[in-house]
Design a protein around this motif. Sequence first.
Motif, mmCIF file in Angstrom:
data_model
loop_
_atom_site.group_PDB
_atom_site.id
_atom_site.type_symbol
_atom_site.label_atom_id
_atom_site.label_comp_id
_atom_site.label_asym_id
_atom_site.label_seq_id
_atom_site.Cartn_x
_atom_site.Cartn_y
_atom_site.Cartn_z
ATOM 1 N N SER A 296 0.821 -1.212 0.000
ATOM 2 C CA SER A 296 0.000 0.000 0.000
ATOM 3 C C SER A 296 0.860 1.270 0.000
ATOM 4 O O SER A 296 0.361 2.352 -0.300
ATOM 5 C CB SER A 296 -0.941 0.012 1.207
ATOM 6 N N LEU A 297 2.136 1.147 0.296
ATOM 7 C CA LEU A 297 3.025 2.312 0.317
ATOM 8 C C LEU A 297 3.318 2.848 -1.085
ATOM 9 O O LEU A 297 3.755 3.992 -1.226
ATOM 10 C CB LEU A 297 4.340 1.974 1.021
ATOM 11 N N LYS A 298 3.068 2.040 -2.107
ATOM 12 C CA LYS A 298 3.446 2.434 -3.473
ATOM 13 C C LYS A 298 2.771 3.701 -3.964
ATOM 14 O O LYS A 298 3.293 4.396 -4.820
ATOM 15 C CB LYS A 298 3.216 1.284 -4.450
ATOM 16 N N ASN A 299 1.610 4.052 -3.384
ATOM 17 C CA ASN A 299 0.938 5.279 -3.827
ATOM 18 C C ASN A 299 1.381 6.520 -3.038
ATOM 19 O O ASN A 299 0.921 7.619 -3.304
ATOM 20 C CB ASN A 299 -0.587 5.126 -3.777
ATOM 21 N N SER A 300 2.254 6.342 -2.048
ATOM 22 C CA SER A 300 2.854 7.422 -1.249
ATOM 23 C C SER A 300 1.896 8.096 -0.268
ATOM 24 O O SER A 300 2.324 8.988 0.470
ATOM 25 C CB SER A 300 3.490 8.507 -2.130
ATOM 26 N N ILE A 301 0.636 7.712 -0.237
ATOM 27 C CA ILE A 301 -0.341 8.398 0.618
ATOM 28 C C ILE A 301 0.073 8.330 2.090
ATOM 29 O O ILE A 301 0.117 9.360 2.777
ATOM 30 C CB ILE A 301 -1.772 7.832 0.432
ATOM 31 N N PHE A 302 0.384 7.134 2.592
ATOM 32 C CA PHE A 302 0.773 7.019 3.996
ATOM 33 C C PHE A 302 2.016 7.868 4.285
ATOM 34 O O PHE A 302 2.077 8.568 5.301
ATOM 35 C CB PHE A 302 1.046 5.558 4.385
ATOM 36 N N LEU A 303 2.984 7.815 3.404
ATOM 37 C CA LEU A 303 4.227 8.557 3.622
ATOM 38 C C LEU A 303 3.991 10.068 3.573
ATOM 39 O O LEU A 303 4.591 10.823 4.343
ATOM 40 C CB LEU A 303 5.285 8.118 2.613
ATOM 41 N N LEU A 304 3.086 10.504 2.702
ATOM 42 C CA LEU A 304 2.717 11.923 2.681
ATOM 43 C C LEU A 304 1.979 12.312 3.961
ATOM 44 O O LEU A 304 2.177 13.419 4.486
ATOM 45 C CB LEU A 304 1.863 12.228 1.447
ATOM 46 N N GLU A 305 1.142 11.414 4.469
ATOM 47 C CA GLU A 305 0.465 11.684 5.744
ATOM 48 C C GLU A 305 1.471 11.781 6.881
ATOM 49 O O GLU A 305 1.304 12.588 7.797
ATOM 50 C CB GLU A 305 -0.578 10.604 6.029
ATOM 51 N N LEU A 306 2.532 10.986 6.810
ATOM 52 C CA LEU A 306 3.593 11.053 7.817
ATOM 53 C C LEU A 306 4.284 12.421 7.773
ATOM 54 O O LEU A 306 4.503 13.046 8.814
ATOM 55 C CB LEU A 306 4.603 9.922 7.599
ATOM 56 N N GLU B 189 11.086 5.727 -8.049
ATOM 57 C CA GLU B 189 10.963 4.301 -8.383
ATOM 58 C C GLU B 189 11.070 3.426 -7.132
ATOM 59 O O GLU B 189 10.381 2.410 -7.019
ATOM 60 C CB GLU B 189 12.042 3.888 -9.399
ATOM 61 N N ASP B 190 11.931 3.819 -6.191
ATOM 62 C CA ASP B 190 12.080 3.062 -4.944
ATOM 63 C C ASP B 190 10.766 3.024 -4.168
ATOM 64 O O ASP B 190 10.416 2.009 -3.569
ATOM 65 C CB ASP B 190 13.171 3.668 -4.054
ATOM 66 N N VAL B 191 10.045 4.140 -4.190
ATOM 67 C CA VAL B 191 8.756 4.209 -3.480
ATOM 68 C C VAL B 191 7.722 3.345 -4.198
ATOM 69 O O VAL B 191 7.077 2.498 -3.580
ATOM 70 C CB VAL B 191 8.248 5.663 -3.374
ATOM 71 N N VAL B 192 7.577 3.549 -5.500
ATOM 72 C CA VAL B 192 6.553 2.843 -6.277
ATOM 73 C C VAL B 192 6.805 1.330 -6.285
ATOM 74 O O VAL B 192 5.876 0.537 -6.238
ATOM 75 C CB VAL B 192 6.473 3.423 -7.707
ATOM 76 N N GLU B 193 8.072 0.938 -6.305
ATOM 77 C CA GLU B 193 8.420 -0.490 -6.280
ATOM 78 C C GLU B 193 8.512 -1.024 -4.848
ATOM 79 O O GLU B 193 8.796 -2.194 -4.630
ATOM 80 C CB GLU B 193 9.745 -0.713 -7.015
ATOM 81 N N VAL B 194 8.264 -0.165 -3.862
ATOM 82 C CA VAL B 194 8.303 -0.487 -2.432
ATOM 83 C C VAL B 194 9.591 -1.256 -2.082
ATOM 84 O O VAL B 194 9.551 -2.375 -1.586
ATOM 85 C CB VAL B 194 7.041 -1.244 -1.955
ATOM 86 N N LYS B 195 10.721 -0.625 -2.341
ATOM 87 C CA LYS B 195 12.018 -1.204 -1.978
ATOM 88 C C LYS B 195 12.205 -0.980 -0.486
ATOM 89 O O LYS B 195 12.457 0.143 -0.034
ATOM 90 C CB LYS B 195 13.134 -0.586 -2.807
ATOM 91 N N SER B 196 12.063 -2.064 0.266
ATOM 92 C CA SER B 196 11.947 -1.976 1.721
ATOM 93 C C SER B 196 13.120 -1.261 2.407
ATOM 94 O O SER B 196 12.901 -0.461 3.319
ATOM 95 C CB SER B 196 11.737 -3.356 2.328
ATOM 96 N N LYS B 197 14.343 -1.524 1.987
ATOM 97 C CA LYS B 197 15.483 -0.857 2.630
ATOM 98 C C LYS B 197 15.446 0.645 2.399
ATOM 99 O O LYS B 197 15.749 1.433 3.299
ATOM 100 C CB LYS B 197 16.808 -1.417 2.102
ATOM 101 N N MET B 198 15.078 1.028 1.199
ATOM 102 C CA MET B 198 15.024 2.450 0.885
ATOM 103 C C MET B 198 13.868 3.131 1.614
ATOM 104 O O MET B 198 14.013 4.259 2.099
ATOM 105 C CB MET B 198 14.908 2.656 -0.634
ATOM 106 N N VAL B 199 12.733 2.450 1.716
ATOM 107 C CA VAL B 199 11.595 3.009 2.451
ATOM 108 C C VAL B 199 11.959 3.146 3.928
ATOM 109 O O VAL B 199 11.643 4.151 4.570
ATOM 110 C CB VAL B 199 10.313 2.160 2.261
ATOM 111 N N MET B 200 12.672 2.144 4.472
ATOM 112 C CA MET B 200 13.102 2.209 5.870
ATOM 113 C C MET B 200 14.029 3.404 6.094
ATOM 114 O O MET B 200 13.877 4.144 7.065
ATOM 115 C CB MET B 200 13.809 0.909 6.269
#
Length: 184
Positions: free
Chosen positions: A97-107, A153-164
Amino acid sequence: KSRFKEVENGNYVVDLGKMLKFSMINVGGLDIVDGNKKLILAIIWQLMRMYILAVLSELAVKQNISDIGDDHIVAWANEKVKSAGKTSKMRNFKDSSLKNSIFLLELVTAIEPRAVDWEVVKRTDTHEDNMLNAKYLISCARKIGACVFLTPEDVVEVKSKMVMTFVSEVWSACLKKEAYESSS
């Protein structure tokens, strides 16, 4: 600039890498000057890793824990978003669900409400809109002082290390903002 000076500077980079205990096997200044992509990216990754480990250590100290893990970071992010009155959550750094960036934008909004213009955010779940949201996310995170290493691309592909690393850096930016506000 002479090639000799460029190689000298490249050798200096290699020496600094060795002083920082980076893996610099078969890397020389000439490799950097000649633009050996694989070796240059290896050095950059090690710099980024060192930086993120420093950020995580700082967070651990401020949270009075010996080691900070994914669970701590996810819990903090979920709590921060919830405290801003939002209902979205992430399960872990592989959460699709992180791929659309909504949660991260809410953060980001939870830290600085003025950083995100929600009129710009796309709500449809197409690859194109997800990429636009991810680009906007990076811009918003930089507005709040986060040091951003990931790409859209890291966000859309949900690359876990990069998201962390992204969420960790947002947490660090939050702590710096809180420290600044409490000292004013």
